[in-house]
Design an enzyme around this catalytic site. Sequence first.
Site, mmCIF file in Angstrom:
data_model
loop_
_atom_site.group_PDB
_atom_site.id
_atom_site.type_symbol
_atom_site.label_atom_id
_atom_site.label_comp_id
_atom_site.label_asym_id
_atom_site.label_seq_id
_atom_site.Cartn_x
_atom_site.Cartn_y
_atom_site.Cartn_z
ATOM 1 N N ASP A 123 0.822 -1.202 0.000
ATOM 2 C CA ASP A 123 0.000 0.000 0.000
ATOM 3 C C ASP A 123 0.859 1.257 0.000
ATOM 4 O OD1 ASP A 123 -2.757 -0.194 -0.223
ATOM 5 O OD2 ASP A 123 -3.006 -0.882 1.837
ATOM 6 N N ARG A 171 -1.816 -1.250 -8.493
ATOM 7 C CA ARG A 171 -3.114 -0.705 -8.081
ATOM 8 C C ARG A 171 -3.071 0.815 -8.246
ATOM 9 N NH1 ARG A 171 -4.096 -1.594 -2.157
ATOM 10 N NH2 ARG A 171 -4.715 -3.704 -2.774
ATOM 11 N N ALA A 176 -5.338 9.209 -0.809
ATOM 12 C CA ALA A 176 -6.094 9.688 0.352
ATOM 13 C C ALA A 176 -5.219 10.482 1.320
ATOM 14 C CB ALA A 176 -6.711 8.498 1.089
ATOM 15 N N HIS A 212 -14.324 4.102 -7.379
ATOM 16 C CA HIS A 212 -15.768 3.895 -7.359
ATOM 17 C C HIS A 212 -16.461 4.847 -8.331
ATOM 18 C CE1 HIS A 212 -14.103 3.066 -3.304
ATOM 19 N NE2 HIS A 212 -14.755 1.948 -3.472
ATOM 20 N N ARG A 273 -9.829 8.779 6.421
ATOM 21 C CA ARG A 273 -9.303 8.993 5.064
ATOM 22 C C ARG A 273 -10.316 8.558 4.012
ATOM 23 N NH1 ARG A 273 -4.231 7.091 7.345
ATOM 24 N NH2 ARG A 273 -4.582 5.037 6.423
ATOM 25 N N ARG A 274 -11.073 7.499 4.293
ATOM 26 C CA ARG A 274 -12.094 7.070 3.344
ATOM 27 C C ARG A 274 -13.188 8.128 3.202
ATOM 28 N NH1 ARG A 274 -8.532 4.105 3.502
ATOM 29 N NH2 ARG A 274 -7.922 5.628 1.940
#
Length: 293
Positions: A123, A171, A176, A212, A273-274
């Site tokens: 990540d 990825r 974020a 998304h 953060r999301r």
Amino acid sequence: MLRQAMLAVSRSERAERVISSSPLTRDVVRRYVADDIASVVGDLTRRGLLVTVDHLGEEVTDREQAAAAVGEYLDLLALLPAGADVSVKLTALGLRLSERLAYEHAAGICRAAAERGVTVTLDAEERDTIHGLHAVHAALRRDHPDVGVVVQAYLPDSLERCEKLGGARVRLCKGAYTAPGAYTSPAEIDRSFVRCLKVLMAGTAYPMVATHDPRLLRIASTLAVLDGRDVTGFEYQMLYGVRPAEQSRLAGLGSQMRVYVPYGDDWYAYLMRRLAERPRNLGFFLRSLLSRR
């Protein structure tokens, strides 16, 4: 401005105490953070969805904490089916203590994951860790060529990163965090995302499209067709609890749809953060804190 405020809240110890201690927080946390990881992974895989699992926690301050984080990941591997992925934050493995230490810990996780048919993705975190992230990733690929890495489109050097990652699992996400000189407006970040996506789809990397955003999803599917990639040549990734109907729809079409599933008690910074990435979720979160209905 709302995004910047939410990111500031994610770093506030006072806000963490207030939000974490609220008895009304649990329900909203369970929407985005798995409480029983084995059960959640089993349910998702039965529905034809792939998973990548993140044991929450980062920024360890000593070697003992880093070793404990490795132990958590090794325990996690026993719960995952072949074809799953684990998402690993290198600061949890001691990156800020020693790049070599983080590499050795990550290599141990990669070896154990390979024995179970599970992949590992590194990540991305704060801007100052990105150099170490890619240095560790490059070193790991020599013995573990399927180890993945995250590129954040909000950083101006994201396109250059993608161009250098031929053959890798990548990825691509919007990002974020914040950083000096980084893209800040949604339009700038989206344009950067598309530029990176074009490079990944046209090249030899395996793109993992982490968004998304309906428009970006359509662009990804169009580029895949134009560049001759079938459904096995790339995948979509979305967060657990966000657009679950769309996740099921994509899986039903035969697409590779992987759900990013976080679990563990250290959920506060992740959740904030999301919410910063997707401010429309803030209303849901606040209603959950203020009402029992």
